[in-house]
Each structure stands twice: as structure tokens, then as C-alpha cells.
Design a protein around this motif. Structure first.
Motif, PDB file in Angstrom:
ATOM      1  N   VAL A  76      37.325  40.838  30.768  1.00 13.58           N
ATOM      2  CA  VAL A  76      36.028  41.088  29.767  1.00 13.58           C
ATOM      3  C   VAL A  76      36.584  42.355  29.114  1.00 13.58           C
ATOM      4  N   ASP A  77      36.837  42.276  27.557  1.00 12.51           N
ATOM      5  CA  ASP A  77      36.910  43.526  27.108  1.00 12.51           C
ATOM      6  C   ASP A  77      35.965  44.580  27.163  1.00 12.51           C
ATOM      7  N   CYS A  78      35.886  45.684  27.601  1.00 12.26           N
ATOM      8  CA  CYS A  78      35.014  46.861  27.593  1.00 12.26           C
ATOM      9  C   CYS A  78      35.413  48.048  27.021  1.00 12.26           C
ATOM     10  N   GLY A  79      36.351  47.891  26.445  1.00  9.47           N
ATOM     11  CA  GLY A  79      37.279  48.983  25.563  1.00  9.47           C
ATOM     12  C   GLY A  79      36.050  49.848  24.721  1.00  9.47           C
ATOM     13  N   ASP A  80      35.136  49.267  23.983  1.00 16.51           N
ATOM     14  CA  ASP A  80      34.283  49.665  23.070  1.00 16.51           C
ATOM     15  C   ASP A  80      33.261  50.673  23.946  1.00 16.51           C
ATOM     16  N   LEU A  81      32.998  50.445  25.196  1.00 10.29           N
ATOM     17  CA  LEU A  81      32.207  51.103  25.836  1.00 10.29           C
ATOM     18  C   LEU A  81      32.608  52.174  26.778  1.00 10.29           C
ATOM     19  N   PHE A  82      34.010  51.996  27.219  1.00  8.11           N
ATOM     20  CA  PHE A  82      34.735  52.980  28.248  1.00  8.11           C
ATOM     21  C   PHE A  82      35.946  52.943  28.107  1.00  8.11           C
ATOM     22  N   ASP A  83      37.003  53.876  28.369  1.00 11.38           N
ATOM     23  CA  ASP A  83      38.267  53.743  28.488  1.00 11.38           C
ATOM     24  C   ASP A  83      38.725  53.541  29.963  1.00 11.38           C
ATOM     25  N   GLY A  84      38.195  53.314  30.850  1.00  9.44           N
ATOM     26  CA  GLY A  84      38.442  53.067  32.251  1.00  9.44           C
ATOM     27  C   GLY A  84      39.001  54.192  33.118  1.00  9.44           C
ATOM     28  N   ALA A  85      38.716  55.426  32.662  1.00  2.76           N
ATOM     29  CA  ALA A  85      39.097  56.757  33.176  1.00  2.76           C
ATOM     30  C   ALA A  85      38.459  57.068  34.562  1.00  2.76           C
ATOM     31  N   ASP A  86      39.218  57.526  35.407  1.00  2.03           N
ATOM     32  CA  ASP A  86      38.602  58.185  36.660  1.00  2.03           C
ATOM     33  C   ASP A  86      39.029  59.409  36.815  1.00  2.03           C
ATOM     34  N   LEU A  87      38.275  60.072  37.893  1.00  2.00           N
ATOM     35  CA  LEU A  87      38.752  61.583  38.428  1.00  2.00           C
ATOM     36  C   LEU A  87      39.630  61.453  39.434  1.00  2.00           C
ATOM     37  N   ASP A  88      40.706  61.763  39.301  1.00  2.00           N
ATOM     38  CA  ASP A  88      41.998  61.839  40.112  1.00  2.00           C
ATOM     39  C   ASP A  88      42.573  63.391  40.382  1.00  2.00           C
ATOM     40  N   THR A  89      42.393  63.990  39.455  1.00  2.00           N
ATOM     41  CA  THR A  89      43.211  65.444  39.353  1.00  2.00           C
ATOM     42  C   THR A  89      42.304  66.333  38.671  1.00  2.00           C
ATOM     43  N   GLU A  90      42.742  67.548  38.851  1.00  2.00           N
ATOM     44  CA  GLU A  90      42.197  68.611  38.217  1.00  2.00           C
ATOM     45  C   GLU A  90      42.022  68.612  36.487  1.00  2.00           C
ATOM     46  N   SER A  91      43.155  67.918  35.811  1.00  4.38           N
ATOM     47  CA  SER A  91      43.111  67.591  34.510  1.00  4.38           C
ATOM     48  C   SER A  91      42.009  66.652  34.176  1.00  4.38           C
ATOM     49  N   ASP A  92      41.209  65.967  35.052  1.00  2.00           N
ATOM     50  CA  ASP A  92      40.365  64.938  34.769  1.00  2.00           C
ATOM     51  C   ASP A  92      38.757  65.603  34.832  1.00  2.00           C
ATOM     52  N   LEU A  93      38.598  66.789  35.051  1.00  2.00           N
ATOM     53  CA  LEU A  93      37.462  67.452  35.216  1.00  2.00           C
ATOM     54  C   LEU A  93      36.488  67.179  34.157  1.00  2.00           C
ATOM     55  N   HIS A  94      37.168  67.272  32.919  1.00  2.77           N
ATOM     56  CA  HIS A  94      36.444  67.159  31.743  1.00  2.77           C
ATOM     57  C   HIS A  94      35.548  65.995  31.565  1.00  2.77           C
ATOM     58  N   LEU A  95      35.843  65.001  32.470  1.00  2.00           N
ATOM     59  CA  LEU A  95      35.012  63.794  32.551  1.00  2.00           C
ATOM     60  C   LEU A  95      33.472  64.000  32.913  1.00  2.00           C
ATOM     61  N   LEU A  96      33.420  65.261  33.665  1.00  2.00           N
ATOM     62  CA  LEU A  96      32.258  65.618  34.186  1.00  2.00           C
ATOM     63  C   LEU A  96      31.149  66.092  33.148  1.00  2.00           C
ATOM     64  N   GLY A  97      32.022  66.602  31.880  1.00  2.37           N
ATOM     65  CA  GLY A  97      31.099  67.286  30.757  1.00  2.37           C
ATOM     66  C   GLY A  97      31.352  66.650  29.723  1.00  2.37           C
ATOM     67  N   GLY A  98      31.422  65.250  29.477  1.00  2.00           N
ATOM     68  CA  GLY A  98      31.734  64.828  28.335  1.00  2.00           C
ATOM     69  C   GLY A  98      30.371  64.210  27.654  1.00  2.00           C
ATOM     70  N   PRO A  99      30.492  63.359  26.725  1.00  2.00           N
ATOM     71  CA  PRO A  99      29.408  62.622  26.243  1.00  2.00           C
ATOM     72  C   PRO A  99      28.668  61.775  27.300  1.00  2.00           C
ATOM     73  N   ALA A 100      27.437  61.528  27.021  1.00  2.00           N
ATOM     74  CA  ALA A 100      26.588  60.589  27.858  1.00  2.00           C
ATOM     75  C   ALA A 100      27.293  59.233  28.053  1.00  2.00           C
ATOM     76  N   ALA A 101      27.351  58.650  29.072  1.00  2.00           N
ATOM     77  CA  ALA A 101      27.731  57.208  29.117  1.00  2.00           C
ATOM     78  C   ALA A 101      26.423  56.574  29.243  1.00  2.00           C
TER      79      ALA A 101
END
Length: 211
Positions: free
Chosen positions: A180-205
């Protein structure tokens, strides 16, 4: 339509990320595990099972009246260090009979109630329904969350081990999977490494069920 039980995999220690268990990372005034539980419930899951391991006592302490974890069932995986396979197996073993099983990861703060609701609405009996996200080449690739028919969930859990989870079962049965295409809602990113910490401070999901 069958009810849907969510199995939230939240047992890992977050070793690669290096900030302790991901479930306990601060997010929007609470923790990731509280946020994820609220999203699953608001998206239409009738039951939420949280599989905990590293930081289990701290997660249990969050289960206070009025908390997003109130009403969730916590299942402890003492062998959490062996990988998510054991957590998947324990979660499926704890589900209510006849319920579809939606498997979600605690380290995807971008999953919204609207995304969960879309998957539930699209799911068909005897099938597996997976969120699809568009890669650089433009095609859909399978991601989480994933909904399993009750029988298929049991079959997948029976062969899950180590850090594989349901991966082997899914690869062996592509004919059962509806993307089911959900690309308009989310890009599938997860928190794996230090470089992903921006996901904790981004726009509201954000997103209301059915949006």
C-alpha cells in the motif's frame, strides 16, 4: 472486518544509535514508546502489545493512568539481545484469537494514525498488507508497519529467529503481500545511527485516522 492487534517491537538496546533503548528516547514531551502506542491506538488498533526487553522496567514504570501506555499489554523478552525474531514470536503468541496482527517498530516516529488507518482499511483476509515507500528509483519497496492475517502471523512467527523476524517468511511468500503506497504520509525512515537523530525533532507525524 476483523479486529487488529498491534505488536510494537520495542525491546532493543539501541546499541548502534548509542543513546540507550530507543523506546525511552524523549519525543514530544514523552518517549518514543508512548508516542508509538498512541499512534497505533489512534489509527484503529483495538489492542496494543508492547514487547519490551532492554529498559523493560523503565517502560513498565511509564504505564500510569492517563499514559499512552495505559491499557497496553507489556510482554517481556528476556532474550532481547538475540534480535527481533524472538520479540515477534512473543508478540504473536500473545495476540487475541482471530485478530489480524499489525507489526510496528518503535524507532519510526514518522508513522502516523492516518498511515495505520490506511493499512487497516486496505487489508484483506488471508493476506499480508505492508506499507510501501518509494525509493530513489521510484518503485515501491516494502517497509513497516505490516499487517498479517492471523494464520499467516502464526506461520511467520514459527520460523522467526535472531534478528530476522518475519523477513524470511515474507521473502518466501511474495504472492501473499499487498503493498500500500504510503509515501505521501511517510518516507519509511527509522532511527539506526547518530545521523538519524534529526527524526526526533522534525515536523509532527500528524494525521487523523482515515485522512
Amino acid at each position: 472486518m476483523a479486529n487488529t492487534t498491534a505488536v510494537l517491537l520495542a525491546a532493543g538496546a539501541g546499541t548502534r544509535l548509542g543513546h540507550g533503548p530507543k523506546a525511552l528516547l524523549p519525543f514530544r514531551g514523552g518517549t518514543l514508546v508512548e508516542h508509538a502506542a498512541a499512534v497505533l491506538r489512534d489509527g484503529g488498533c483495538s489492542d496494543v502489545i508492547v514487547v519490551v526487553g532492554a529498559g523493560a522496567a523503565e517502560v513498565a514504570a511509564l504505564q500510569q493512568p492517563g499514559s499512552a501506555l495505559a491499557g497496553c499489554r507489556l510482554v517481556r523478552n528476556d532474550d532481547w539481545a538475540s534480535g527481533m525474531g524472538g520479540s515477534f514470536h512473543l508478540g504473536v503468541a500473545s495476540m487475541r484469537a482471530g485478530h489480524n496482527v499489525l507489526v510496528a517498530l518503535v524507532d519510526q516516529p514518522g508513522v502516523s494514525p492516518a498511515l495505520v488507518a490506511r493499512l487497516i482499511a486496505a487489508h484483506r483476509p488471508g493476506r499480508i498488507t505492508a506499507a510501501g515507500y518509494r525509493g530513489a528509483a521510484g518503485g515501491l519497496h516494502r517497509g513497516h508497519p505490516i499487517i498479517f492475517d492471523p494464520l499467516l502471523a502464526v506461520q511467520a512467527a514459527a520460523i522467526s529467529n535472531g534478528d530476522v523476524g518475519a523477513r524470511d517468511f515474507l521473502r518466501s511468500h511474495p504472492e501473499l503481500i499487498d503493498l500500500v503506497d504510503c509515501g505521501d504520509l511517510f518516507d519509511g525512515a527509522d532511527l539506526d545511527t547518530e545521523s538519524d537523530l534529526h527524526l526526533l525533532g522534525g515536523p509532527a507525524a500528524s494525521g487523523a485516522p482515515g485522512a
